[in-house]
Design an enzyme around this catalytic site. Structure first.
Site, mmCIF file in Angstrom:
data_model
loop_
_atom_site.group_PDB
_atom_site.id
_atom_site.type_symbol
_atom_site.label_atom_id
_atom_site.label_comp_id
_atom_site.label_asym_id
_atom_site.label_seq_id
_atom_site.Cartn_x
_atom_site.Cartn_y
_atom_site.Cartn_z
ATOM 1 N N SER A 19 21.929 40.314 52.482
ATOM 2 C CA SER A 19 22.045 40.111 50.867
ATOM 3 C C SER A 19 22.178 38.458 50.904
ATOM 4 O O SER A 19 21.449 37.997 49.803
ATOM 5 C CB SER A 19 23.059 41.133 50.385
ATOM 6 N N HIS A 62 22.498 48.173 55.794
ATOM 7 C CA HIS A 62 23.288 47.074 55.309
ATOM 8 C C HIS A 62 24.252 47.946 54.153
ATOM 9 O O HIS A 62 24.775 48.895 54.494
ATOM 10 C CB HIS A 62 22.289 46.058 54.499
ATOM 11 N N HIS A 78 28.268 46.638 64.176
ATOM 12 C CA HIS A 78 27.903 45.519 63.260
ATOM 13 C C HIS A 78 27.344 44.430 64.055
ATOM 14 O O HIS A 78 27.428 44.211 65.231
ATOM 15 C CB HIS A 78 29.315 45.007 62.867
ATOM 16 N N ARG A 86 38.126 44.538 56.965
ATOM 17 C CA ARG A 86 37.895 45.059 55.564
ATOM 18 C C ARG A 86 37.983 46.270 55.443
ATOM 19 O O ARG A 86 38.544 47.062 54.811
ATOM 20 C CB ARG A 86 36.337 44.739 55.002
ATOM 21 N N ASP A 113 32.019 49.735 55.402
ATOM 22 C CA ASP A 113 31.254 50.870 54.684
ATOM 23 C C ASP A 113 31.827 52.152 55.289
ATOM 24 O O ASP A 113 31.580 53.285 54.695
ATOM 25 C CB ASP A 113 29.793 50.794 54.839
#
Ligand code: CMX
Length: 430
Positions: free
Chosen positions: A240, A270, A316, A325, A371
């Site tokens: 992105s 993604h 990743h 995160r 995610d």
């Protein structure tokens, strides 16, 4: 605007710094490229400059030098809140400075002023079939606003290159201001009978997004603020960010650039992984008739891998540790929803998956990414429609990639045009 003045004061010195570096050290090598990297998605090739954040494989993301626990401590909060305000991360990413309460208030007020959706946009959004994926609707709405681009207008009028960052900043402010309303409009139209919740003028940008999707739970507002901060930036090489930067390098304005970036975020490898994680967990629970035990989970993970599918939310391209995160969201869950059933499943998956991925032997990083956790928190607060999850990610990611876009123009970065080669050429080299 004080923010614009601060930014302006940083542009000149930064331009000088970069010019000097290129003049004095332009020939110094910072990367080599192997054949493996040329075929392999350019992993590890250092060839783009992004100022807003940097990603260490083991430590994770730092936003202008600050890690997530530091941001949670240092950035201003909403009254009575504990989580940082997204307006603060925008200020930080754009200027490199930790904002004061007043700095953040100014951004909140400015975004309120610029946040109204024009009638033509609402008509366009109303014309899209409601079963169109929310990410498609989101990217379309952003693109539809392009007709109001200040940058495109000023460019047509013949503005000097030295001034490009100024109208880009205006576009970025106008666009960011509207994103929560666009997102909430898509949500309510697609899933809540087209019944909309007007923005609350007393609320901040993130709190208002929670409010406009339909929740007035203060904890959900806090989650939304945290979520919008931690998803905002992940250095410049992810799809992105890189797409936004690439499209912007053709001097396409912020609307074209972000809309393209959101198309990339919508891919399952993604940003779409957050909806895939929840879908996968629900399938596991449906097939196994409830919360699985660890043995059942292990079997299910192996079945997923043996069917040639990825475990969504794990692995990743850069990280080689549990994503900080993920940990920030886990902390939030441990504090606010420790008994939640889906959180228990997410935790059980965390306990068994890394060892299975290690044994499977393919993924270079067996640990969870951002995610793997976000969906269970959103679901807890009543957002049941998984297909919408990536739109929250998109609202957040816009903060980082648009801050970078302002700097791309401030530094006068040229059109991006790497050299490609053919397999014939590569064979000749070996
Ligand atoms: N489950 C199963 N296999 C995996 C895997 C996972 N979670 N992660 C990587 N692999 C596989 C890859 O598919 C690849 O297989 P092939 O050799 O057959 O092509 C192999 O392991 C090596 O891949 P890698 O170098 O470890 O990972 P990449 O840098 O190529 O890709 C990523 C990174 C995130 C796309 C990948 O780990 C993945 O597909 N994860 C699941 C999807 C996901 O969670 N995406 C979200 C990432 C965060 C974000 O951008 O939002």
């Amino acid at each position: 605007m004080a923010l614009k003045d601060t930014l302006k004061s940083k542009v000149g010195p930064m331009q000088d710094r970069v010019r000097k570096l290129i003049k004095e050290h332009g020939d110094k090598k910072i990367s080599d490229v192997t054949i493996q990297q040329a075929y392999g998605g350019m992993r590890g090739v250092k060839c783009i400059v992004t100022e807003t954040s940097a990603l260490d494989p083991y430590e994770g993301i730092r936003f202008r030098g600050y890690n997530i626990p530091e941001l949670r401590e240092k950035l201003p909060k909403a009254p009575g809140g504990e989580e940082p305000l997204p307006e603060g991360i925008f200020y930080l990413l754009l200027t490199g400075d930790i904002p004061t309460e007043d700095d953040v208030k100014e951004v909140t007020e400015e975004w309120k002023k610029r946040g109204e959706l024009p009638d033509y946009l609402v008509k366009i959004m109303d014309s899209v079939p409601t079963d169109t994926h929310p990410m498609t609707q989101f990217a379309q709405a952003i693109l539809a606003l392009q007709k109001d681009s200040v940058f495109a207008k000023k460019y047509r009028e013949g503005i000097s290159k030295m001034e490009y960052w100024d109208p880009m900043f205006e576009d970025v402010m106008n666009l960011l201001a509207k994103l929560p309303r666009i997102a909430a409009y898509i949500y309510r139209r697609s899933y809540k009978n087209n019944e909309h919740v007007p923005a609350d003028p007393k609320l901040d940008w993130g709190g208002n997004l929670a409010h406009m999707v339909g929740s007035d739970d203060d904890k959900f507002k806090e989650l939304m603020r945290l979520y919008l901060v931690i998803h905002s930036d992940h250095e410049g090489g992810n799809v992105s960010a890189h797409t936004t930067h690439l499209v912007g390098s053709a001097l396409s304005d912020a609307y074209y650039s972000l809309s393209a970036g959101m198309d990339g975020l919508a891919g399952p490898l993604h940003g779409l992984a957050n909806q895939e994680v929840l879908r996968w967990i629900m399938e596991v629970m449906e097939d196994l008739g409830g919360v699985p035990n660890k043995d059942q989970l292990k079997k299910y993970l192996w079945d997923t891998l043996n069917a040639g599918k990825v475990i969504p939310g794990y692995g990743h391209a850069v990280l080689r540790q549990t994503d900080p995160r993920y940990m920030a969201q886990r902390e939030f869950a441990l504090k606010h929803l420790p008994e939640d059933e889906i959180f228990q499943v997410v935790s059980a998956i965390y306990e068994v998956t890394p060892d299975i991925l290690k044994e499977h032997g393919k993924a270079k990083n067996p640990w969870p990414n951002v995610d793997a956790h976000s969906g269970c928190l959103l679901l807890h607060y009543g957002i049941k429609e998984y297909d919408f999850y990536t739109v929250f990610f998109g609202v957040s990611r816009a903060i980082g990639v648009l801050s970078s876009l302002v700097w791309d123009r401030a530094l006068g970065l040229p059109i991006e045009r790497p050299k490609t080669v053919t397999t014939d050429w590569i064979e000749e080299q070996v």
